[in-house]
Write a protein that holds these residues in place. Structure first.
Motif, PDB file in Angstrom:
ATOM      1  N   ILE A 130       0.835  -1.203   0.000  1.00  0.00           N
ATOM      2  CA  ILE A 130       0.000   0.000   0.000  1.00  0.00           C
ATOM      3  C   ILE A 130       0.870   1.254   0.000  1.00  0.00           C
ATOM      4  CG2 ILE A 130      -1.588   1.361   1.447  1.00  0.00           C
ATOM      5  CD1 ILE A 130      -2.850  -1.404   2.249  1.00  0.00           C
ATOM      6  N   GLU A 131       1.910   1.229   0.818  1.00  0.00           N
ATOM      7  CA  GLU A 131       2.832   2.368   0.863  1.00  0.00           C
ATOM      8  C   GLU A 131       3.511   2.573  -0.487  1.00  0.00           C
ATOM      9  OE1 GLU A 131       6.038   4.075   3.970  1.00  0.00           O
ATOM     10  OE2 GLU A 131       6.338   1.989   3.367  1.00  0.00           O
ATOM     11  N   ARG A 132       3.929   1.483  -1.116  1.00  0.00           N
ATOM     12  CA  ARG A 132       4.611   1.575  -2.411  1.00  0.00           C
ATOM     13  C   ARG A 132       3.660   2.034  -3.509  1.00  0.00           C
ATOM     14  NH1 ARG A 132       9.594  -0.100  -4.771  1.00  0.00           N
ATOM     15  NH2 ARG A 132      10.199  -0.088  -2.585  1.00  0.00           N
ATOM     16  N   ILE A 133       2.403   1.563  -3.463  1.00  0.00           N
ATOM     17  CA  ILE A 133       1.404   1.987  -4.444  1.00  0.00           C
ATOM     18  C   ILE A 133       1.207   3.497  -4.336  1.00  0.00           C
ATOM     19  CG2 ILE A 133      -1.045   1.864  -5.057  1.00  0.00           C
ATOM     20  CD1 ILE A 133      -0.858  -1.145  -4.144  1.00  0.00           C
ATOM     21  N   GLY A 134       1.093   3.989  -3.111  1.00  0.00           N
ATOM     22  CA  GLY A 134       1.040   5.426  -2.888  1.00  0.00           C
ATOM     23  C   GLY A 134      -0.233   6.118  -3.340  1.00  0.00           C
ATOM     24  N   ASP A 135      -1.299   5.374  -3.549  1.00  0.00           N
ATOM     25  CA  ASP A 135      -2.556   5.950  -4.012  1.00  0.00           C
ATOM     26  C   ASP A 135      -3.692   5.288  -3.242  1.00  0.00           C
ATOM     27  OD1 ASP A 135      -5.035   6.205  -5.574  1.00  0.00           O
ATOM     28  OD2 ASP A 135      -3.772   7.048  -7.162  1.00  0.00           O
ATOM     29  N   ALA A 136      -4.380   6.081  -2.417  1.00  0.00           N
ATOM     30  CA  ALA A 136      -5.431   5.529  -1.559  1.00  0.00           C
ATOM     31  C   ALA A 136      -6.560   4.909  -2.372  1.00  0.00           C
ATOM     32  CB  ALA A 136      -5.977   6.607  -0.624  1.00  0.00           C
TER      33      ALA A 136
ATOM     34  N   SER B 258      -5.464   1.603  -3.796  1.00  0.00           N
ATOM     35  CA  SER B 258      -5.328   0.640  -2.701  1.00  0.00           C
ATOM     36  C   SER B 258      -6.693   0.159  -2.217  1.00  0.00           C
ATOM     37  CB  SER B 258      -4.547   1.267  -1.540  1.00  0.00           C
ATOM     38  OG  SER B 258      -3.230   1.578  -1.947  1.00  0.00           O
TER      39      SER B 258
END
Length: 59
Positions: free
Chosen positions: A37-43, A46
């Motif tokens: 989720i942190e790496r995706i960086g898009d709420a 996610s």
């Protein structure tokens, strides 16, 4: 990601879950999810992935 790369990544995920053991698998998956989720960086992305992962899984 190619099909071969996806297979490699999924295989590593499964092997790692086997290595950590059944009792630790939920903690491993939770940690993996937070890192992803942190790496995706898009709420929004996610949240959609969480919803898709939950579809068809009964509790």
């Amino acid at each position: 990601m190619t099909d071969a790369e996806l297979d490699t990544v999924y295989t590593r995920l499964c092997r790692t879950m086997t290595q950590v053991g059944e009792a630790n698998a939920p903690m491993f998956l939770a940690r993996f999810a937070l890192l992803a989720i942190e790496r995706i960086g898009d709420a929004d992305v996610s949240l959609k992935l969480i919803e898709a992962a939950g579809d068809g899984v009964s509790g």
